[in-house]
Scaffold this motif. Structure first.
Motif, PDB file in Angstrom:
ATOM      1  N   ASP A   1       0.855  -1.178   0.000  1.00  0.00           N
ATOM      2  CA  ASP A   1       0.000   0.000   0.000  1.00  0.00           C
ATOM      3  C   ASP A   1       0.893   1.230   0.000  1.00  0.00           C
TER       4      ASP A   1
ATOM      5  N   ILE B   1       4.749  -2.659  -8.182  1.00  0.00           N
ATOM      6  CA  ILE B   1       4.035  -1.380  -8.259  1.00  0.00           C
ATOM      7  C   ILE B   1       4.788  -0.406  -9.154  1.00  0.00           C
TER       8      ILE B   1
ATOM      9  N   ASP C   1       4.569  -1.530 -12.815  1.00  0.00           N
ATOM     10  CA  ASP C   1       3.238  -1.223 -13.362  1.00  0.00           C
ATOM     11  C   ASP C   1       3.113   0.265 -13.676  1.00  0.00           C
ATOM     12  N   GLU C   2       3.694   1.084 -12.814  1.00  0.00           N
ATOM     13  CA  GLU C   2       3.674   2.536 -13.032  1.00  0.00           C
ATOM     14  C   GLU C   2       4.413   2.894 -14.319  1.00  0.00           C
TER      15      GLU C   2
END
Length: 310
Positions: A154, A197, A200-201
């Motif tokens: 997160d 993450i 993916d960004e």
């Protein structure tokens, strides 16, 4: 069988799983210490390796003498991308390049440094080669399979900060030099964000090899986070890929931006010492626990013996 490990690249990502499944086959785990790595940096086979981390990793491989197999991380899953790090064989295919460039090594076996879909397949392949038993191989893998499952992450915790700096760059540089680059307590490091993450960004903007995608994905992510007021980019002056990433980062980021070269932080000798992973961090936790148990048992035996009458 003696199995050596390259620990200088992504060890904190792949080491736990691979060293434990290999240990369970009964193989002997072998690690080079800092003194051995430093001594082998002068080997003539390393003269043409410019990027400091790969020179250190190659010196570590040479130090793993008398092993039957060397386990090395495959840093990038998608090797067909011919831009950025895809043009650097050390990044695009580290295990194969290490075997080709540094003559005389034991066989180098590449394993995924990421939690990729083919990690289980590679694990079974290696376990079968070591144990020669399908049943034993499956049992060992099942006991450690949880380590391959990606953990949920997160990134909303970033939003609780205000006016902080972020540090980006190749993960091995961020991990080794963060405190020297900036001592701010609230510094947000790229390596605290899950690699997937970041990839993916980056994928929303370009097709890149994994290591490039992590760095530039961090630039995109931190660039749009209001909590971050400045981005520090750490790089090796001798790495063409680091310089390429730095140029791309400057175009992506529209905030205060600073490039920090590791060569400006320390002299050459101290720089290498700082980059090398400490041997004490390499031992499998379970081995440390076993050693502690054995030590305690020996102490108990000594105590019992000393209390007995002559």
């Amino acid at each position: 069988m003696r199995i050596g490990f390259i620990t200088q690249l992504h060890w904190n990502r792949y080491g736990d799983f691979w060293q434990n499944i290999i240990r369970d086959t009964g193989a002997e785990l072998v690690f080079a210490n800092k003194e051995e790595i430093l001594a082998n940096l002068k080997d003539e086979r390393l003269e043409n390796i410019d990027n400091l981390i790969f020179k250190v990793a190659a010196a570590e491989a040479i130090a793993l003498k008398d092993v039957d197999l060397i386990i090395a991380p495959d840093l990038n899953q998608y090797k067909e991308i011919a831009k950025g790090g895809g043009q650097d064989p050390w990044l695009a295919n580290f295990p194969e390049t290490l075997q080709t460039v540094v003559k005389g090594l034991a066989k180098v076996y590449g394993v995924a440094s990421q939690k990729t879909p083919n990690a289980q397949e590679k694990a079974i392949e290696l376990l079968m080669a070591l144990s020669h038993s399908p049943g034993v191989s499956k049992q060992i893998l099942s006991e450690h399979l949880a380590k391959l499952k990606a953990q949920d992450a997160d990134i909303r915790h970033i939003d609780k900060y205000k006016d902080v700096k972020a540090l980006v760059g190749q993960a091995w540089l961020v991990e080794s030099f963060a405190e020297l680059a900036n001592s701010d307590f609230d510094l947000i490091k790229q390596t605290t964000i899950a690699p997937q993450i970041l990839k993916d960004e980056a994928a929303r903007h370009d097709s890149l090899i994994d290591t490039d995608a992590e760095v530039l994905g961090a630039c995109y992510l931190f660039g749009r986070k209001a909590a971050i007021n400045k981005i520090l980019f750490i790089a090796d002056k001798n790495s063409a890929n680091d310089l390429w990433l730095n140029r791309r980062a400057k175009k992506i980021i529209h905030k205060d931006f600073e490039t920090i070269f590791i060569q400006d932080l320390l002299n050459d000798e101290d720089l290498i010492i700082e980059l090398i992973t400490e041997p004490s961090k390499l031992m499998p936790t379970i081995l440390l626990e076993e050693e502690e148990i054995e030590k305690q048992e020996n102490e108990d035996d000594d105590s019992d013996n000393s209390s007995q009458p002559a």
